[in-house]
Write an enzyme that holds these catalytic residues in place. Structure first.
Site, mmCIF file in Angstrom:
data_model
loop_
_atom_site.group_PDB
_atom_site.id
_atom_site.type_symbol
_atom_site.label_atom_id
_atom_site.label_comp_id
_atom_site.label_asym_id
_atom_site.label_seq_id
_atom_site.Cartn_x
_atom_site.Cartn_y
_atom_site.Cartn_z
ATOM 1 N N GLU A 36 1.080 -1.181 0.009
ATOM 2 C CA GLU A 36 0.089 0.020 0.183
ATOM 3 C C GLU A 36 0.895 1.217 0.077
ATOM 4 O OE1 GLU A 36 -3.480 2.236 2.274
ATOM 5 O OE2 GLU A 36 -2.544 0.451 3.489
ATOM 6 N N ARG A 262 5.800 -13.020 9.744
ATOM 7 C CA ARG A 262 6.447 -11.687 9.595
ATOM 8 C C ARG A 262 7.623 -11.464 10.339
ATOM 9 N NH1 ARG A 262 3.264 -6.868 12.283
ATOM 10 N NH2 ARG A 262 5.413 -5.930 11.835
ATOM 11 N N LYS A 272 3.985 1.097 9.907
ATOM 12 C CA LYS A 272 3.947 2.469 9.162
ATOM 13 C C LYS A 272 3.176 3.395 10.076
ATOM 14 C CE LYS A 272 2.957 0.842 5.087
ATOM 15 N NZ LYS A 272 2.779 0.636 3.747
#
Length: 564
Positions: A36, A262, A272
């Protein structure tokens, strides 16, 4: 599929792909990297980048770059550009043109209408808070919205009104009609479309309804012919919705989703949203601050693509979440720079040495190697005169028996030069040592002293060969190992995460850097002897003022732990 490939790669994803090739010899492998564009990429994205692009190369397939641009409120062109730059910097090239989820908005809209026509989606007019309340919890089932049983005709009309901008934001949304009592909360009538009145970087003002990630992602994968959709474990429950949407729409291609752990890194924030908070509160300089593990921050700190790839290779691909030691990342860049960095001397906290038995005109030039093990890296000259600088920590007026550096009445060797003996000190009015008076034994160049015992060696720079510079020493931004788990993570900021020093580098080296400072493609890495590995900070350096960032210290704590 080549047998050698099958045997070489043992992680569970490769095993899955190998089995797929065994079942379908004509399989055309296709994956994607779908960020994104709402911030810069970080080390966690690097793991996904390496996995997807390397698998595409390994299986002679393709890896698409697709921007998940379904929220115009958070996304910006500058982030798209930074992401493309980072992927290229890592040495990868995506297949064909850059793709955007927004390219498929018209198709996604049609698939949404399909669900409505099949009685599998409805327009809801509960508020966002009411939807949350109706959804229930892990221990209590959800309850149906009062708008759930609208007719297909009514839902089609309302969805069209949503598209035409006849509702305000938050007044209506499109939800899937699945099961409000499902054990998977994601399956309790998830929102598929919401209303956002905002300018989109690709479609401008064409749309005011935007698909949610879960709806856009699986259908975009299908449209692009993705065979293996790889994501991290937090999307494991989303797989149920991923497959439900594909099953209940008329798509012809059904990709398979697989999850891996992850990357969680010690002393670091990888969210983020939280990084943006650090920027907004001016705790860090920006997305490329060397104290955060964004790819731009690591690049500015002096990390190379090959060191990051090596790190990703070492941590591997598993389904087990764990916290990776930061020292493991440091080990990868330290090992590389030990082979490639130019050796030179620098003084971070200078104290002056005066060699009283040499006259003011005394000057010698020594040729020293740029790397002790690689003659092909060349040499450079250093200047020796009667006035020098050494590190303040390399002299002590008061010391114990373990102190092996310069002290009154004792000898020390200057790197590449002579043995000197400290005989006297001079202080200022505040009792600070400002000058160390020493005797220089001119018979000891390249020779052992008469007692045949070599003293310890310290580094130095002649006053005549100094260029004043700034050094930036970076330490962990947080003083706890896992700040990402803390709700109030800002309370754990390390006040010593950035320490600035003002000292000298060799003028001969500095002048060469100054000549090339505007060359953005120039990457120079140095080992400042006995101090650490450094690189030029291109963001803050100017031709007349150089700033060096410490990439990593000389001591390899991770490898030492491993050996123990």
């Amino acid at each position: 599929m080549d047998t050698k490939i099958k045997n070489k790669y043992k992680n569970f994803i490769c095993q899955i792909i190998n089995n797929d090739f065994n079942k379908n010899k004509s399989l055309s492998f296709c994956t994607r990297f779908p960020p994104e564009p709402n911030g810069h990429l970080h080390i966690g994205h690097a793991k996904s980048i390496c996995l997807n692009f390397e698998l595409a190369h390994l299986y002679e397939g393709q890896c698409n770059l697709r921007f998940d641009d379904t929220n115009p409120l958070k996304e910006k062109i500058k982030y798209i550009n930074s992401i493309k730059y980072d992927i290229n910097w890592m040495g990868y090239k995506w297949h064909g043109n850059v793709r955007y989820s927004s390219e498929y908005f018209s198709e996604l809209y049609e698939y949404a209408k399909e669900l409505i026509k099949r009685g599998l989606a409805y327009v809801d007019q509960l508020t966002k808070e009411q939807i949350r309340q109706y959804r229930g919890t892990l221990n209590t089932p959800g309850k149906n919205s009062p708008y759930r049983n609208r007719t297909i005709k009514e839902n089609m009309q309302l969805f069209k009104k949503m598209k035409n901008g006849e509702f305000s934001e938050g007044e209506a949304c499109l939800r899937a009609k699945i099961d409000m009592k499902s054990s998977f909360i994601i399956m309790r009538d998830p929102v598929l479309y919401r209303i956002i009145f905002a300018d989109h970087h690709q479609t401008q003002n064409k749309w005011c309804i935007y698909p949610m990630y879960d709806f856009a992602h699986c259908l975009s994968d299908s449209i692009e012919g993705i065979t293996h959709s790889l994501c991290t474990l937090e999307f494991q429950d989303n797989k149920s919705l991923y497959n439900w949407i594909l099953k209940h729409t008329s798509v012809k291609h059904h990709p398979k989703q697989y999850e891996f752990s992850r990357l969680n890194l010690e002393f670091s924030i990888l969210s983020k949203r939280k990084i943006k908070k650090l920027i907004d509160k001016k705790i860090i300089e920006g997305w490329d601050d060397p104290r955060i593990p964004t790819l731009s921050g690591l690049r500015r700190k002096g990390y190379t693509p090959s060191s990051i790839k090596k790190f990703c290779q070492k941590i591997g691909v598993t389904k087990q979440n764990n916290l990776i030691e930061f020292s493991m990342l440091e080990h990868c860049i330290r090992k590389e720079l030990n082979e490639t960095a130019i050796r030179t001397m620098a003084i971070l906290e200078p104290i002056k040495i005066f060699l009283y038995n040499l006259n003011e005109n005394h000057e010698e030039k020594f040729t020293v190697p740029n790397h002790p093990n690689y003659p092909k890296m060349g040499t450079h000259k250093i200047i020796f005169t009667n006035t020098l600088y050494i590190e303040r920590s390399d002299f002590k007026e008061k010391y114990d028996n373990k102190y092996k550096r310069l002290k009154l009445g004792e000898k020390i060797r200057l790197r590449y030069a002579y043995i000197i003996k400290a005989e006297k000190i001079e202080k200022d009015q505040y009792n600070n040592i400002i000058n160390i008076i020493c005797y220089c034994d001119l018979k000891t160049l390249g020779k052992k002293p008469k007692n045949n015992k070599n003293p310890s060696v310290i580094h130095w720079i002649s006053e005549k060969n100094t260029l004043a510079v700034e050094f930036r020493l970076y330490n962990p931004l947080f003083n706890i190992k896992n700040p990402d788990q803390e709700k109030n993570f800002l309370s754990y900021i390390n006040s010593d995460s950035l320490i600035k020093k003002y000292g000298f580098i060799e003028k001969i080296i500095g002048e060469k850097i100054q000549q090339k400072i505007h060359d953005n493609n120039l990457k120079l890495f140095f080992q400042f002897e006995r101090i650490g590995y450094f690189c030029i900070d291109y963001r803050n350096s100017k031709k007349d003022y150089l700033v060096f960032n410490r990439t990593v210290s000389l001591r390899d704590t991770w490898n030492i732990k491993k050996l123990k």
